[in-house]
Design an enzyme around this catalytic site. Structure first.
Site, PDB file in Angstrom:
ATOM      1  CB  SER A 117       0.076  -1.258  -0.804  1.00 29.30           C
ATOM      2  OG  SER A 117      -0.242  -2.281  -0.205  1.00 29.30           O
ATOM      3  CG  ASP A 259      -1.069  -6.650  -7.087  1.00 31.15           C
ATOM      4  OD1 ASP A 259      -0.853  -7.803  -5.992  1.00 31.15           O
ATOM      5  OD2 ASP A 259      -0.934  -5.652  -6.652  1.00 31.15           O
ATOM      6  CG  HIS A 289       0.901  -5.705  -3.695  1.00 35.12           C
ATOM      7  ND1 HIS A 289      -0.172  -5.112  -4.031  1.00 35.12           N
ATOM      8  CD2 HIS A 289       1.195  -5.009  -2.495  1.00 35.12           C
ATOM      9  CE1 HIS A 289      -0.678  -4.248  -3.111  1.00 35.12           C
ATOM     10  NE2 HIS A 289       0.288  -4.287  -2.129  1.00 35.12           N
TER      11      HIS A 289
END
Length: 318
Positions: A117, A259, A289
């Site tokens: 991320s 995602d 995610h």
């Protein structure tokens, strides 16, 4: 009880003033791996005497990022707790902070960077800015730019947080913003599996089961988060942009087709344009995610394969 790794915390002075906290853990003389997570992550990916790490199953002795074999460096993101930022904090600023931490350790070159991320975005910025100081990059659910849909969701979160500041209700704002964020991290499939058959509450306007889950997650986040810092980090994500053609280090890209924050098309574009792509891994996950936190088997295999050359090169036995 699992053996806890040795840890060493540092105050790192930054080139433009200020400082941050960094932590080195694992095999001090082993290959050096930077580990970086999302905007809620900190310098504690591994469990220690002070508490559980945010990626404890991955960063541990004998784990996919094996603290018996490698040294792990992690930092607390800028800005520090208790304040926002007078100027925008970019992923390039965070990359420069990591470079300063490496200098302080006397090891200016990191053998690898494992970033998920936001941490993967910062890794891309580091690879673009300091290509001679990184051996390889593993970027998980981390694009070369912020997608407008993700910026839209995060923009609503920032406005909720600012409203909380203005109204003197920061705790509620932190909770609500986190609840909204959770709906973007996870998938409709997961929420349907978990809550699709839950009965409606008897009172009108009362929370449904999925809302109870969101409220609990929001309260837990609000208990430790800082409003101004959260605004700055959400803004940093939306300012993120690097040129894939300038990522001149061996690159592994891992993405999940479910995602919504980081569409898989973005990661395919990154992989197609990166000059030294090692591997593009695509998979489905009902966790969206958050798959890097939940899909242990897939992430473990990918990290083992990506990091194996480090320990083979140094002769450290598996």
């Amino acid at each position: 009880m699992a053996r806890l790794p040795d840890i060493h915390d540092y105050d790192v002075a930054l080139p433009g003033g200020g400082s941050l906290r960094a932590r080195l853990t694992g095999r001090t003389g082993g290959p050096l791996v930077v580990v970086a997570g999302g905007i809620s992550a900190d310098r504690r990916p591994a469990t220690c005497a002070q508490g559980r790490g945010w990626w404890d199953w991955a960063v541990r002795p004998g784990g996919p990022i094996d603290l018996d074999r490698v040294a792990v460096l992690a930092i607390d993101w800028l800005p520090g707790t208790g304040g926002g930022a007078d100027a925008p904090v970019t992923t390039q600023d965070q990359a420069t902070a990591v470079a300063a931490a490496l200098e302080l350790l006397g090891r200016p070159v990191a053998d690898a960077w494992v970033g998920a991320s936001y941490g993967g975005c910062v890794g891309l910025a580091f690879a673009e800015r300091f290509p001679q100081r990184l051996g390889r990059l593993i970027a998980i659910s981390a694009p070369h730019r912020a997608h407008p849909a993700a910026t839209a969701w995060r923009g609503v979160q920032r406005r909720i947080l600012q409203l909380g500041l203005d109204a003197g209700r920061e705790g509620e704002a932190l909770s609500l913003a986190r609840q909204l964020a959770m709906t973007t991290y996870r998938t409709t499939e997961e929420l349907d599996l978990r809550f699709g058959d839950a009965p409606a509450p008897p009172e009108p306007g009362a929370p449904h089961a999925v809302c109870d889950w969101l409220i609990a997650r929001g309260r837990a986040h609000a208990a430790t988060a800082d409003t101004r810092r959260q605004i700055a980090l959400l803004d940093s994500l939306d300012r993120h942009r690097v040129s894939p053609e300038r990522i001149a280090v061996p690159l592994t890209v891992i993405g999940f087709t479910d995602d919504r924050l980081v569409p898989i098309e973005e990661l395919r574009d990154l992989a197609a344009r990166a000059p030294r792509l090692t591997r593009l891994i695509e998979a489905r996950s009902i966790f969206g995610h958050d798959a890097f936190l939940k899909e242990r088997e897939l992430i473990s295999r990918a990290l083992h394969d990506a990091l194996l050359p480090l320990t083979l090169r140094t002769g450290i036995a598996a």
